[in-house]
Design a protein around this motif. Structure first.
Motif, mmCIF file in Angstrom:
data_model
loop_
_atom_site.group_PDB
_atom_site.id
_atom_site.type_symbol
_atom_site.label_atom_id
_atom_site.label_comp_id
_atom_site.label_asym_id
_atom_site.label_seq_id
_atom_site.Cartn_x
_atom_site.Cartn_y
_atom_site.Cartn_z
ATOM 1 N N TYR A 35 71.951 50.132 -37.549
ATOM 2 C CA TYR A 35 70.887 49.670 -36.670
ATOM 3 C C TYR A 35 70.120 50.875 -36.133
ATOM 4 O O TYR A 35 70.651 51.982 -36.035
ATOM 5 C CB TYR A 35 71.461 48.892 -35.473
ATOM 6 N N ARG A 36 68.914 50.609 -35.738
ATOM 7 C CA ARG A 36 68.087 51.626 -35.102
ATOM 8 C C ARG A 36 67.575 51.058 -33.784
ATOM 9 O O ARG A 36 67.145 49.895 -33.721
ATOM 10 C CB ARG A 36 66.901 51.978 -36.005
ATOM 11 N N GLN A 37 67.591 51.897 -32.748
ATOM 12 C CA GLN A 37 67.083 51.476 -31.452
ATOM 13 C C GLN A 37 66.038 52.464 -30.960
ATOM 14 O O GLN A 37 66.360 53.627 -30.713
ATOM 15 C CB GLN A 37 68.220 51.368 -30.421
ATOM 16 N N LYS A 41 63.662 49.416 -26.392
ATOM 17 C CA LYS A 41 63.766 48.208 -27.207
ATOM 18 C C LYS A 41 65.227 47.898 -27.516
ATOM 19 O O LYS A 41 66.117 48.723 -27.324
ATOM 20 C CB LYS A 41 63.021 48.418 -28.537
ATOM 21 N N GLY A 42 65.464 46.699 -28.026
ATOM 22 C CA GLY A 42 66.793 46.368 -28.504
ATOM 23 C C GLY A 42 67.004 46.928 -29.905
ATOM 24 O O GLY A 42 66.048 47.262 -30.607
ATOM 25 N N PRO A 43 68.258 47.047 -30.332
ATOM 26 C CA PRO A 43 68.537 47.545 -31.690
ATOM 27 C C PRO A 43 67.975 46.599 -32.746
ATOM 28 O O PRO A 43 67.899 45.390 -32.527
ATOM 29 C CB PRO A 43 70.065 47.569 -31.743
ATOM 30 N N GLN B 37 74.701 48.113 -22.326
ATOM 31 C CA GLN B 37 74.479 49.515 -22.689
ATOM 32 C C GLN B 37 74.183 50.309 -21.422
ATOM 33 O O GLN B 37 73.294 49.973 -20.653
ATOM 34 C CB GLN B 37 73.295 49.631 -23.659
ATOM 35 N N HIS B 108 64.912 42.390 -25.902
ATOM 36 C CA HIS B 108 64.495 43.690 -25.370
ATOM 37 C C HIS B 108 65.352 44.144 -24.200
ATOM 38 O O HIS B 108 65.204 45.268 -23.734
ATOM 39 C CB HIS B 108 63.032 43.646 -24.963
#
Lengths: 111, 115
Positions: A35-37, A41-43, B37, B108
């Motif tokens: 995944y990329r975040q 933003k969310g992943p 997170q 988000h």
């Protein structure tokens, strides 16, 4: 508990260069996801590679999986500034468990 | 248009209070998740639901209670808030709920600050 972890906390490259992010995991898996975040933003998933696959590509991205060493890598070629993000690997040790994420590798791509 | 809506985007609370984080998904998915997170911890799994039933739970504290009123809703109630609860809370969803090698779609996030 953290079942997967990226091997570098941060990487920095210049645009156009290639970069590889590595991940190691602790249990047997059925698949591993990258995944990329991006900031704020969310992943977002990049690649899913199954345990019976050794390599998977998605455009400029290439993921490899080595189940014998319990490791995976994500390579990005011809990097762009917009590739700047945190990259996570995620594993699912059993089919009924939700994916667990590593701590992430922060990639900075500079002009 | 965002397909996973989290409300509010930012939330400030006082220690000891209670807050509800809202999540709705419009992807037609059957499974929903909460992750947290913070600067101290990586993206940490909390709960997963499939067809409105709890499937997986890695949150030790009973102060965190997911609430699923509809298939496409999974709210998170947090009681007796502590400063350590300060984090960004992400909601996610996936297609079938079997969790087997499924792609997660994330919202988000709701950034919670507990003073």
């Amino acid at each position: 508990s953290q079942l997967a972890e990226e091997n570098s906390w941060a990487l920095s490259v210049h645009e156009g260069e290639s970069v590889t992010v590595n991940c190691s995991y602790k249990t047997s898996i059925t698949a591993l996801q990258w995944y990329r975040q991006k900031s704020g933003k969310g992943p977002a998933q990049l690649i899913l590679i199954r345990s019976n696959e050794r390599e998977k590509r998605n455009g400029r991205l290439r993921a490899t999986l080595d189940t014998s060493s319990q490791s995976s890598s994500l390579s990005i070629t011809a990097t762009r500034c917009e590739d700047t993000a945190v990259y996570f690997c995620a594993t699912q040790p059993h089919n009924n468990n939700a994916p667990r994420f590593g701590a992430g590798t922060k990639l900075s791509v500079k002009p | 248009d965002p397909k996973i809506i989290q409300k509010p985007k930012y939330l400030v609370a006082v220690t000891g209070s209670e807050k509800i984080l809202i999540c709705e998904q419009y992807l037609g998915h059957n499974a929903m998740y909460w992750y947290r997170q913070s600067a101290k911890k990586p993206l940490e799994f909390m709960f997963s639901y499939s067809y409105q039933k709890l499937m997986d739970n890695q949150t030790a504290s009973s102060r965190f209670q997911p609430q699923s009123s509809k298939k496409n809703h999974l709210d998170l109630q947090i009681t007796a808030l502590k400063p350590d609860d300060s984090a960004t809370y992400f909601c996610a969803s996936s297609q079938t709920g079997g969790f087997s090698n499924e792609r997660l779609f994330f919202g988000h996030g709701t950034k919670l600050s507990v003073l």
